[in-house]
Write an enzyme that holds these catalytic residues in place. Structure first.
Site: not given
Length: 765
Positions: A438, A605, A700, A649, A732, A490
């Site tokens: 996203g 989501d 991450h 997640c 993610c 986004e």
């Protein structure tokens, strides 16, 4: 009168204006030295301690501070360092500490997952071959710092050994007790050093006690706390539980400790029932968690005082401790930073500092009588009443819609097996279609432009032009990378929940309502203060613009009801399921607007679905049923050829796979790279009939994965998932990453995909 003691369990690390976050990131970026980082964080730490001291808190926690995570702190205290970080056996350096959490070029980060059912993440201990030795008694350092700098006789905080080991990976049931036996002497060494330094109290957090587990495991706690008591009989140990009630109340309160901390907020009323049924040992302190440490609404102090008065009947006269339900890590620092909020909403709020005030008021009311704090009790009474009776919480149109839910369709018209054929006809995607989750990197320029717009330094037109320019740039990047299903990036959003909160009635954003999610990552949960309603199109403009730039499908991007609930501070005067359905009805209108405007792939989501599960399995089914209902309420009205995606997640999915299927999303993407094997084993054991993407690299960490690593992850997944069902995507969203590493990682992902795709196409021939 009752002689009560006030206490706190933990304080936010971030600072009032995220000073902690900025200090960490400056250090990581090389802008400040380690010495400067230590000086900045020490100043923040002492400021927080001084505030608690000034508010009259009797038992002030020390050692709750962390540079990243309290579980990671426990690991480095005892030298539990994965071999790939090449630790030399001495005190763990700050750089190695951060490498474990964030990874480095030649060593992947340790796994990260949610702290019980919160949105806080901890670094998972890797326990294979663990040989605990005390390398760094951090609790002692922080205890002595508070004592020497401020004259505070603090209460050191430790993560308890059973909880720590239960949170880890690399040990099985057979080896668990052997491992625990290794840790007990190491913990005792910590406790003895604290006692020698003059500590009177030590708080040992064992939230595992509030979960569902086999009764025979109580013996583990009996072994641990008997050993502690025998070693340091004069040290007052507060065994702290939180987030739920105790299944084995009698056994826990009779463990050999000086105090037992019990949650009287998130216990569904079970704790007071257990207290009345079984009493409480008269030689122990009961630390009553009566102020909600996970939400931001002002307490009904009359009700809390009545509860404490009831509790006091079962506790020895001088042994009642008043405290929050859990560490205040999970709430923002102070509402005094929010002067622009609506007066009624502001009056109904209580952030960390205000919760300490509430604890002090209740403690004084018990000790000196309610008349000694009559003005404070009346102020709280009027503030709560004003919010509950306000128009914010009484939208008759919304309440009528909720009453009419039985007449609203919550199932797609065709079953998945039939509608997926219609979707394939127009999508015409290759084997292993690629997409991203996203968001794309929000560069300093993006953040500065948004800040300038919010300050009024640039016009709406200038801001919108910038967003369109950035969107167009990333559409081109995605096309050049040859990604199959695109996203708009986004760039207009600060946060995947906060953004929707700014557009829906019943929500209120804050300026400084930040809480820690993981490491330096802070989120600013919106306040759901009233009835939720759709008022305007939220995502349509950006999605339609992005789609106009490409012939490839662009996903509309929404956040689903349960995640919005779990990542917001939700009103506490109605059930959360009611709020989730209000959100679902509002988002249903947004989904329909996207479809009406030509967006035929819509991602809704639900990353926080698993984390919100109640700690007690007996409460799971209702929660999951409610979650499925609100999701389908959001998505069910679309046409059969519109493809609904969802994303989840970090989670353990094996026990909720049926729920995931029941959401009836056409495609689900799951964040899996740090625990890829465990997720794949789930799909080896069950048949999942819809399309799925397992995250093939960890976003991450700033580390760029190699093509071979991504291919290994793809091939492992394909052992359990049919190739025709499989999508390829990062773990993610990519908002927190930098652009060069993002593009490099996506290039590797696409290259890996094309090579594996070619292999499979040869096999098919």
């Amino acid at each position: 009168m009752v002689k009560a003691i006030s206490s706190n369990l933990g304080y936010p690390r971030l600072g009032e204006k995220r000073e902690w976050k900025r200090a960490l990131e400056k250090f990581w970026n090389g802008a400040i030295s380690e010495e400067e980082l230590l000086a900045e964080t020490k100043a923040l730490r002492l400021h927080a301690l001084k505030k608690q001291q000034d508010k009259g808190i009797d038992l002030i926690p020390v050692g709750d501070f962390s540079f990243y995570d309290q579980v990671l702190d426990t690991s480095v205290t005892f030298g539990i360092i994965p071999k790939r970080f090449q630790h030399d056996g001495g005190k763990v350096s700050l750089n190695t500490y951060f490498d474990i959490a964030r990874g480095k070029s030649d060593a992947v980060a340790s796994e990260m997952t949610k702290w019980f059912n919160t949105n806080y993440h901890y670094i998972v201990p890797e326990l294979a071959e663990a040989d605990p030795k005390v390398l760094d008694n951090r609790a002692l350092y922080y205890y002595e710092e508070a004592k020497n700098e401020l004259g505070i006789e603090g209460k050191p905080v430790l993560v308890g050994p059973v909880t720590y080991l239960k949170l880890g990976k690399g040990s099985d049931a057979e080896s668990f007790e052997i491992l625990l036996d290794k840790f007990i002497p190491a913990y005792i060494e910590i406790l003895k050093e604290l006692e020698t330094a003059g500590a009177t109290w030590v708080q040992i957090d064992e939230p595992y006690l509030a979960t569902s587990f086999d009764k025979k495991e109580i013996a583990l706690f009996e072994k641990v706390y008997k050993a502690f008591h025998d070693a340091v009989p004069n040290l007052k140990i507060e065994l702290q539980t939180y987030f739920e009630s105790l299944d084995y109340y009698e056994e826990v309160v009779n463990l050999p400790v000086a105090a037992v901390g019990i949650d009287f907020v998130h216990d569904h009323g079970d704790s007071i029932k257990a207290l009345k049924a079984h009493g409480f040992p008269q030689n122990k302190y009961l630390a009553a968690g009566v102020i909600d440490g996970r939400n931001v609404w002002r307490s009904d102090l009359d009700a809390k005082l009545a509860l404490l008065t009831d509790i006091a009947h079962y506790v020895a006269e001088d042994k009642l401790i008043v405290q929050p339900s859990n560490s205040l890590l999970h709430v923002p620092v102070t509402k005094l930073s929010e002067p622009d909020l609506d007066e009624v909403i502001l009056g109904g709020l209580s952030f960390a500092d205000q919760k300490l005030d509430e604890i002090a008021i209740l403690t004084k009311a018990l000790t000196e009588g309610a008349e000694s704090v009559a003005a404070e009790l009346n102020e709280a009474r009027e503030a709560v009443k004003a919010l509950n009776e306000s128009s914010h919480r009484n939208n008759l149109e919304v309440q009528a819609a909720i009453a009419n839910l039985e007449n609203v369709r919550v199932d797609r018209e065709l079953p998945f097996a039939e509608r997926i054929k219609l979707q394939h006809e127009w999508l015409k995607l290759p084997l292993f279609p690629t997409t991203t989750i996203g968001s794309f990197p929000q560069s300093p320029e993006v953040r500065k432009t948004r800040a300038d717009w919010l300050k009024g330094n640039i016009t709406d037109a200038e801001y919108n032009a910038f967003i369109e320019k950035e969107t167009a740039r990333w559409i081109k990047i995605q096309e050049d990378l040859d990604i199959d299903v695109l996203v708009h990036g986004e760039f207009e959003r600060t946060d995947m929940v906060e953004y929707f909160g700014q557009k829906l009635a019943g929500f209120q954003a804050t300026k400084f309502g930040w809480v820690q999610s993981y490491g330096s990552r802070a989120v600013r949960p919106p306040l759901i203060y009233g009835d939720v309603a759709f008022t305007e199109e939220i995502t349509v403009k950006e999605s339609v613009y992005a789609q106009s730039l490409t012939k490839r499908p662009v996903k509309g991007m929404l956040t689903a009801p349960v995640t919005i609930i779990n990542w917001s501070f939700v009103r506490d005067d109605v059930p959360e399921s009611v709020v989730a359905n209000q959100v679902g009805l509002a988002l249903r209108k947004e989904v329909e607007a996207l479809e009406r405007n030509g967006i035929k792939v819509i991602q809704v989501d639900e990353p926080a679905l698993r984390e919100g599960l109640p700690l007690k399995q007996a409460r799971w089914q209702k929660y999951l049923d409610d979650a499925v209902y609100s999701f389908k309420l959001t998505t069910a009205s679309v046409q059969n050829d519109t493809q609904i995606h969802t994303h989840m997640c970090y989670s353990d999915f094996d026990d909720i796979i049926d729920t995931i299927s029941a959401l009836d999303a056409d495609v689900i993407s799951i964040e899996t790279s740090r625990s890829h094997g465990e997720i794949i084993s789930t799909f080896e054991e069950v048949t999942y009939d819809k399309e799925i993407g397992l995250g093939v690299y960890d976003i991450h960490s700033p580390r760029v994965p190699t093509v071979s690593e991504i291919q290994d992850n793809i091939r492992r997944a394909l052992r359990a998932i049919d190739a025709k069902q499989f999508w390829i995507n990062p773990d993610c969203g990519l908002k927190t990453r930098k652009e060069p590493e993002t593009i490099a990682a996506l290039q590797d992902m696409i290259k890996a995909t094309k090579e594996v795709r070619a292999e499979y196409q040869v096999l098919e021939k």
